[in-house]
Design a protein around this motif. Structure first.
Motif: not given
Length: 191
Positions: A76-85
């Motif tokens: 979730d950390l990796v996926r959400a970081s990508f989405e926020v970027s």
């Protein structure tokens, strides 16, 4: 079982003091005798001087559930970081944020706190308010569109709570929340 330091004896307090000393030294970034002594004194002051509210913990750590919780949290950390970027880098795009109310299934302060912390640590969501008595979390979602809609964002928080419960809760606490362990889900389905 209680996680209250005064009820678990000096062994737990010394472990807490040692941990706080390590954290203090890491925060300063320099291993010196002065930092170690100051960290130990500060740890002693915090442990003895500040009253901690008792936390009832009737569950136990389930290694497979904990592994699932930590693995999914990392994902979730990796996926959400990508989405926020992506949201931050899109030109002329204004994200549609929302505050959603999520009624948790568990009534434990410990599980409410852990769920709230894990949800807040994932980029794109933050806990605005937590109601201890009602078991409700108010979550600010950065972009409802990227999150898949309000219901998907709400379900994401409930899924996080379920992973926390499957990792740490007792069978009785799981049953009260309307959940079962993963292995038992397969047993019930096969009957």
């Amino acid at each position: 079982m209680s996680l209250h330091p005064r009820r678990t004896g000096w062994r737990f307090q010394w472990a807490t003091i040692a941990w706080l000393t390590v954290v203090w030294v890491l925060l300063w970034g320099d291993v010196t005798w002065g930092n170690i002594v100051n960290g130990a004194l500060l740890g002693l002051l915090v442990t003895v001087g500040l009253r901690m509210t008792p936390v009832d913990f009737r569950g136990r750590v389930h290694p497979l559930g904990l592994l699932v919780l930590l693995g999914r949290f990392a994902l979730d950390l990796v996926r959400a970081s990508f989405e926020v970027s992506i949201v931050a880098l899109r030109p002329r795009y204004t994200p549609r944020g929302a505050v959603i109310c999520v009624q948790l299934r568990s009534h434990s302060d410990l599980y409410l706190t852990m769920t709230a912390e894990l949800v807040s640590l994932v980029p794109g969501s933050i806990i605005v308010e937590a109601h201890r008595l009602t078991g409700r979390l108010y979550v600010h979602v950065l972009d409802v569109e990227t999150s898949g809609g309000v219901e998907k964002a709400r379900q994401s928080v409930l899924d996080q709570e379920a992973r926390v419960l499957r990792a740490l809760a007792s069978d009785e606490e799981l049953a009260d929340a309307g959940l079962q362990r993963r292995g038992r889900d397969r047993e019930v389905a096969s009957r």
